[in-house]
Design a protein around this motif. Structure first.
Motif, PDB file in Angstrom:
ATOM      1  N   LYS A 412      50.052  37.942  27.990  1.00 58.87           N
ATOM      2  CA  LYS A 412      49.159  38.995  28.495  1.00 58.87           C
ATOM      3  C   LYS A 412      49.163  38.983  30.016  1.00 58.87           C
ATOM      4  CE  LYS A 412      44.879  38.503  27.243  1.00 58.87           C
ATOM      5  NZ  LYS A 412      44.231  37.803  28.336  1.00 58.87           N
ATOM      6  N   LYS A 413      49.235  40.179  30.615  1.00 61.56           N
ATOM      7  CA  LYS A 413      49.282  40.297  32.074  1.00 61.56           C
ATOM      8  C   LYS A 413      48.403  41.458  32.524  1.00 61.56           C
ATOM      9  CE  LYS A 413      52.402  41.283  35.945  1.00 61.56           C
ATOM     10  NZ  LYS A 413      53.754  41.753  36.333  1.00 61.56           N
ATOM     11  N   GLU A 414      47.625  41.234  33.575  1.00 62.61           N
ATOM     12  CA  GLU A 414      46.795  42.287  34.141  1.00 62.61           C
ATOM     13  C   GLU A 414      47.621  43.110  35.123  1.00 62.61           C
ATOM     14  OE1 GLU A 414      42.318  42.763  36.081  1.00 62.61           O
ATOM     15  OE2 GLU A 414      43.357  40.836  36.202  1.00 62.61           O
ATOM     16  N   LEU A 415      47.595  44.438  34.953  1.00 60.51           N
ATOM     17  CA  LEU A 415      48.404  45.331  35.790  1.00 60.51           C
ATOM     18  C   LEU A 415      47.591  45.993  36.895  1.00 60.51           C
ATOM     19  CD1 LEU A 415      50.463  47.012  32.926  1.00 60.51           C
ATOM     20  CD2 LEU A 415      51.198  45.163  34.437  1.00 60.51           C
ATOM     21  N   THR A 416      46.269  45.963  36.779  1.00 62.40           N
ATOM     22  CA  THR A 416      45.392  46.575  37.793  1.00 62.40           C
ATOM     23  C   THR A 416      44.313  45.563  38.170  1.00 62.40           C
ATOM     24  OG1 THR A 416      44.049  47.554  36.040  1.00 62.40           O
ATOM     25  CG2 THR A 416      45.767  48.944  37.013  1.00 62.40           C
ATOM     26  N   PRO A 417      44.637  44.609  39.019  1.00 63.85           N
ATOM     27  CA  PRO A 417      43.685  43.529  39.306  1.00 63.85           C
ATOM     28  C   PRO A 417      42.480  43.935  40.146  1.00 63.85           C
ATOM     29  CG  PRO A 417      45.672  43.287  40.633  1.00 63.85           C
ATOM     30  CD  PRO A 417      45.935  44.405  39.680  1.00 63.85           C
ATOM     31  N   SER A 418      42.498  45.120  40.750  1.00 61.19           N
ATOM     32  CA  SER A 418      41.374  45.533  41.603  1.00 61.19           C
ATOM     33  C   SER A 418      40.098  45.653  40.781  1.00 61.19           C
ATOM     34  CB  SER A 418      41.677  46.873  42.271  1.00 61.19           C
ATOM     35  OG  SER A 418      42.880  46.811  42.987  1.00 61.19           O
ATOM     36  N   LYS A 419      38.995  45.100  41.293  1.00 56.11           N
ATOM     37  CA  LYS A 419      37.713  45.196  40.601  1.00 56.11           C
ATOM     38  C   LYS A 419      37.227  46.639  40.590  1.00 56.11           C
ATOM     39  CE  LYS A 419      35.727  40.594  40.979  1.00 56.11           C
ATOM     40  NZ  LYS A 419      34.511  39.836  41.322  1.00 56.11           N
ATOM     41  N   GLY A 420      36.716  47.065  39.459  1.00 61.30           N
ATOM     42  CA  GLY A 420      36.242  48.433  39.331  1.00 61.30           C
ATOM     43  C   GLY A 420      36.613  48.987  37.974  1.00 61.30           C
ATOM     44  N   SER A 421      36.795  50.296  37.899  1.00 61.12           N
ATOM     45  CA  SER A 421      37.108  50.958  36.636  1.00 61.12           C
ATOM     46  C   SER A 421      38.413  51.730  36.755  1.00 61.12           C
ATOM     47  CB  SER A 421      35.975  51.910  36.236  1.00 61.12           C
ATOM     48  OG  SER A 421      34.807  51.168  35.941  1.00 61.12           O
ATOM     49  N   ASP A 435      47.029  55.868  37.574  1.00 64.85           N
ATOM     50  CA  ASP A 435      45.802  55.078  37.579  1.00 64.85           C
ATOM     51  C   ASP A 435      44.704  55.845  38.304  1.00 64.85           C
ATOM     52  OD1 ASP A 435      43.898  53.079  37.609  1.00 64.85           O
ATOM     53  OD2 ASP A 435      44.851  51.921  39.211  1.00 64.85           O
ATOM     54  N   TYR A 436      43.625  56.169  37.580  1.00 64.58           N
ATOM     55  CA  TYR A 436      42.433  56.782  38.164  1.00 64.58           C
ATOM     56  C   TYR A 436      41.436  55.641  38.389  1.00 64.58           C
ATOM     57  CZ  TYR A 436      44.358  61.262  36.527  1.00 64.58           C
ATOM     58  OH  TYR A 436      45.154  62.362  36.304  1.00 64.58           O
ATOM     59  N   TYR A 437      41.291  55.237  39.642  1.00 61.85           N
ATOM     60  CA  TYR A 437      40.535  54.020  39.960  1.00 61.85           C
ATOM     61  C   TYR A 437      39.338  54.331  40.845  1.00 61.85           C
ATOM     62  CZ  TYR A 437      39.456  49.704  42.526  1.00 61.85           C
ATOM     63  OH  TYR A 437      38.817  48.650  43.114  1.00 61.85           O
ATOM     64  N   SER A 438      38.175  53.790  40.460  1.00 60.20           N
ATOM     65  CA  SER A 438      36.984  53.963  41.289  1.00 60.20           C
ATOM     66  C   SER A 438      36.107  52.728  41.187  1.00 60.20           C
ATOM     67  CB  SER A 438      36.191  55.204  40.867  1.00 60.20           C
ATOM     68  OG  SER A 438      35.492  54.966  39.657  1.00 60.20           O
ATOM     69  N   THR A 439      35.179  52.608  42.116  1.00 63.25           N
ATOM     70  CA  THR A 439      34.138  51.590  42.058  1.00 63.25           C
ATOM     71  C   THR A 439      32.800  52.281  42.287  1.00 63.25           C
ATOM     72  OG1 THR A 439      34.079  51.072  44.423  1.00 63.25           O
ATOM     73  CG2 THR A 439      35.748  49.928  43.091  1.00 63.25           C
ATOM     74  N   ALA A 440      31.736  51.515  42.232  1.00 68.42           N
ATOM     75  CA  ALA A 440      30.413  52.080  42.487  1.00 68.42           C
ATOM     76  C   ALA A 440      30.288  52.591  43.914  1.00 68.42           C
ATOM     77  CB  ALA A 440      29.342  51.033  42.207  1.00 68.42           C
ATOM     78  N   ASP A 441      31.105  52.046  44.823  1.00 69.02           N
ATOM     79  CA  ASP A 441      31.019  52.407  46.241  1.00 69.02           C
ATOM     80  C   ASP A 441      32.083  53.398  46.694  1.00 69.02           C
ATOM     81  OD1 ASP A 441      28.910  50.570  46.606  1.00 69.02           O
ATOM     82  OD2 ASP A 441      30.346  48.932  46.814  1.00 69.02           O
ATOM     83  N   ASN A 523      30.740  49.325  37.110  1.00 74.26           N
ATOM     84  CA  ASN A 523      31.278  49.390  38.464  1.00 74.26           C
ATOM     85  C   ASN A 523      32.263  50.553  38.547  1.00 74.26           C
ATOM     86  OD1 ASN A 523      31.962  48.865  41.091  1.00 74.26           O
ATOM     87  ND2 ASN A 523      33.203  47.060  40.643  1.00 74.26           N
ATOM     88  N   SER A 524      31.712  51.747  38.568  1.00 70.38           N
ATOM     89  CA  SER A 524      32.523  52.963  38.646  1.00 70.38           C
ATOM     90  C   SER A 524      31.758  54.022  39.427  1.00 70.38           C
ATOM     91  CB  SER A 524      32.872  53.483  37.246  1.00 70.38           C
ATOM     92  OG  SER A 524      31.702  53.826  36.537  1.00 70.38           O
ATOM     93  N   TRP A 525      32.486  55.014  39.915  1.00 71.38           N
ATOM     94  CA  TRP A 525      31.886  56.072  40.713  1.00 71.38           C
ATOM     95  C   TRP A 525      30.984  56.922  39.849  1.00 71.38           C
ATOM     96  CZ3 TRP A 525      31.077  56.711  45.584  1.00 71.38           C
ATOM     97  CH2 TRP A 525      30.815  57.975  46.136  1.00 71.38           C
TER      98      TRP A 525
END
Length: 728
Positions: A412-421, A435-441, A523-525
């Motif tokens: 198993k390997k993580e492909l999107t290590p950035s914290k968030g959604s 990749d549609y990536y967002s965080t709370a900020d 942790n998403s927009w």
């Protein structure tokens, strides 16, 4: 020398403080106008992605000077290479599109009007991508779910509850069913309750070879009618539709397969019991083998069948049972592999939603993923490389990250290590993903990536919005967890004013939804409601949210804890959340409020009544006030039927607890709500009057469950803001 350094340091400190003070003063407060009129916080995204068959390109729906266009993007460079469809040239303001298998034709829709939450009808055209010629279907009559056949030359669709097919070369129309009738028989599209609670609207599918069409037939003749009055004319109109409330009669459903060559329709054998649900149909790799799912009425047994599409003969492949309910995967995480020998599915059977690999006879080959975390989506299976791609909560229930694992369950390997959604759209050949990536900020950043996770190109970075946000005094969404009195750990977030002073006492407004499997603390927009909360924070409120027991992303036991007793544990947890905040030194314990919409309105009503010692104020928008008035599929999944579990329906109804109301209560509903009927609010109002309780209420004529249209949203949130300023 030392003295001069002290003076210089003091001057520097004064300068820094003065400058930061000026910067703080320069930052703008979020206003209601910013949120609801100016669209100040609207984010951009990338829409209408369609991966193209050669694996070198994808297409995307964009806006060009006010007209829609579909452009072709090179995957290697991320650059636009060609305009495939131009709304200006076609003279059609289309809003959706799809290609046939060889990408020689496109199907586009315009003048689309919504029916209910997921259903719609519109005018459809087929466009020849080589010649640019367009062919209007059904002479411009509005139809639903027009779908091109896999062999490129036919379109199937639904019109007035019947299923049709048109041959594009000759324009020959075939009416596949003839018994469709409003409020009686539906062919090929879902009835109201399936659409709302099984997340489906289209109920037909082409076979892989384009020679058959499988469809679901709904006989809703005996389902009770619900009547809504539509206002605005001299004599209000009655709108009657079939809506099965808990414990009442459902549609009788059956699965049929139409054979294009013979013109014959066969019924699939789903067993002798008729009080069942048939919520999903799938074609296997065999064009004569249909798969379907059957659920019993209480939804605590899920059966997967394979059926001979010609004879209708079926075979039970696997069955899953539960003491509570079996989760039907709304992401359709069931995939038949191209080797024709096996399939992949997800299940909660080990306590967390995970991926399972089965042989075609249903026997388990292996459990592919495992652990105390959930697979939220099965993204794809690369059969050649024997790899499975999925999104999960392994990093945290608050996060969503993208992973790859061998079909063997290893590496198993993580492909999107950035914290968030991360929301993923992967190419069918599994070489690329978006990749549609967002965080709370930070708002969404859309990036084209290689399957390894390596960036190719940022497609949308929302840089303009990011810059705009810097000019506003925004409160930061801080995540936390706390233990309740019984030791349950709950997740929450809190938003404090940008100029927060720990020595002050602030009022707190809690936001709740709280329904089974839902999740607000992520942790998403956020969207409009998040920025309404920012407008309140700018006025000196603290906004907070707690995900109670019954919510999702924390495993089956946490989610199913509320089974057969909706409202009880959830209310306890919201009260616990309020007590937690009341203990904070910066909170005015006498000014804690709560608000919610739909299930959240149910929760805010209960919280104010049962938690009258901690909550001062509540707003309930479009609330369920008794589960006896809500639909069969949703309600009985979590409560059984009213006949089997009457206490589960009545013990935690706000109507039962009106005598406990002490605080300030605002009750809001749309009279045209086809989902949570206005009847809920009418009956709560009657109970409050009988209990001699004063409260405020407001109705929005003809508005549905979303309460929007024209000036409505602005009016609604202005009203709620004014109420909170007066009462909190």
């Amino acid at each position: 020398m030392i003295e001069s350094l002290k003076k210089g340091g003091l001057l520097l400190l004064i300068f820094v403080l003065a400058t930061s003070g000026l910067q703080a003063q320069a930052l703008k407060k979020v206003t209601l106008e910013d949120v609801f009129k100016k669209g100040t916080f609207s984010q951009k995204s990338v829409y209408g992605i369609n991966w193209m068959k050669d694996g070198q390109y994808y297409s995307s729906l964009v806006n060009r000077a006010g007209f829609p266009a579909v452009v072709k993007i090179n995957l290697a460079t991320g650059e636009e290479e060609e305009v495939l469809l131009d709304g200006r040239v076609l003279g059609i303001n289309f809003t959706s599109y799809s290609f046939n298998a060889d990408e020689s034709k496109a199907l586009i829709a315009t003048d689309v009007e919504s029916i209910y939450r997921r259903s719609s009808k519109g005018v459809f055209y087929v466009v020849d991508l080589v010649t640019g010629e367009k062919q209007q279907l059904m002479n411009g009559e509005k139809i639903s779910y027009a779908t091109l056949s896999p062999d490129n030359d036919k379109v199937a669709f639904v019109k007035e509850n019947n299923l049709y097919m048109v041959e594009l070369a000759t324009n020959k129309l075939t009416q596949i069913t003839t018994d469709g009738e409003w409020n009686k028989i539906i062919n090929g599209s879902a009835d109201w309750v399936y659409e709302e609670e099984f997340s489906m609207a289209q109920a037909f599918k082409w076979s892989p070879d384009g020679k058959k069409i499988a469809f679901i037939r709904f006989d809703e003749t005996e389902v009770p009618e619900f009547n809504m009055q539509l206002w605005g004319k001299l004599y209000p109109e009655d709108y009657r539709f079939k809506y099965p409330k808990a414990g009442e009669k459902n549609s009788e459903v059956s699965i049929r397969v139409y054979d294009l060559a013979s013109g014959q329709t066969s019924k699939m054998d789903a067993g002798s019991e008729t009080d069942i649900y048939l919520p999903r149909i799938y074609w296997t790799q065999d064009p004569n083998q249909l798969a379907f799912i059957r659920l019993n009425r209480l939804q605590n047994q899920l059966d997967l069948f394979h059926a001979n599409a010609t004879t209708g003969e079926s075979k039970l492949i696997l069955s899953e049972k539960a003491d509570t309910y079996v989760d039907l995967d709304f992401n359709d995480n069931l995939q038949y592999l191209s080797d024709g020998k096996s399939f992949i599915r997800t299940s909660e059977q080990d306590g967390y939603k995970h991926i399972y690999h089965h042989a075609m006879d249903g026997s388990l080959i292996r459990q592919v993923t495992s652990g105390p975390w959930e697979v939220s989506e099965l993204v794809g299976v690369d059969e050649k490389a024997k790899k499975v791609y999925f999104v999960s909560t392994e990093a945290s229930p608050l996060e969503r990250n993208f992973y790859v694992i061998d079909l063997s369950g290893k590496n198993k390997k993580e492909l999107t290590p950035s914290k968030g959604s991360h929301t993923i759209n992967m190419s069918p050949d599994h070489r690329f993903f978006i990749d549609y990536y967002s965080t709370a900020d930070s708002p969404v950043v859309v990036t084209l990536k290689e399957a390894s996770g390596k960036d190719i190109k940022v497609l949308e970075d929302n840089a303009e919005l990011q810059d705009r946000l810097k000019s506003f005094a925004l409160g930061k969404k801080e995540f936390f967890s706390f233990p309740t009195v019984d030791g349950t750990e709950l997740n929450g977030y809190v938003i404090k004013p940008a100029d927060f002073d720990p020595n002050k006492k602030y009022p707190v407004l809690m936001y709740v939804y709280g329904g089974p499997g839902s999740q607000n603390v992520r942790n998403s927009w956020g969207g409009t409601r998040d920025f309404w909360h920012q407008a309140l924070v700018a006025e000196g409120y603290i906004v907070a949210c707690v995900d109670n027991r019954g919510t999702g992303a924390r495993g089956r036991d946490f989610k199913h804890a509320t089974y057969a007793n909706l409202g009880k544990l959830e209310t306890i947890d919201q009260i616990e959340g309020a007590k937690y905040f009341a203990k904070q030194p910066y909170v005015d314990a006498n000014r804690i409020g709560i608000w919610g919409w739909s299930y959240g309105g149910y929760m805010s009503s209960l919280a104010l009544m049962i938690g009258n010692d901690v909550f001062k104020t509540a707003i309930a928008v479009a609330p369920v006030t008794t589960w006896r008035y809500y639909d069969t599929i949703y309600t009985e999944r979590y409560l059984q039927t009213p006949q089997l579990n009457p206490a589960g329906y009545d013990d935690n109804s706000p109507i039962t607890h009106v005598n406990k109301l002490k605080g300030n209560f605002l009750l809001i509903h749309g009279t045209g709500d086809d989902n949570v009927h206005f009847q809920n609010t009418v009956d709560l109002v009657n109970a409050l009057i009988a209990a001699d309780k004063q409260f405020e209420t407001f109705y929005y004529p003809n508005r549905n469950h979303g309460i929007y249209g024209g000036n409505t949203t602005w009016h609604l949130y202005t009203q709620m803001t004014d109420f909170l300023k007066r009462k909190l």
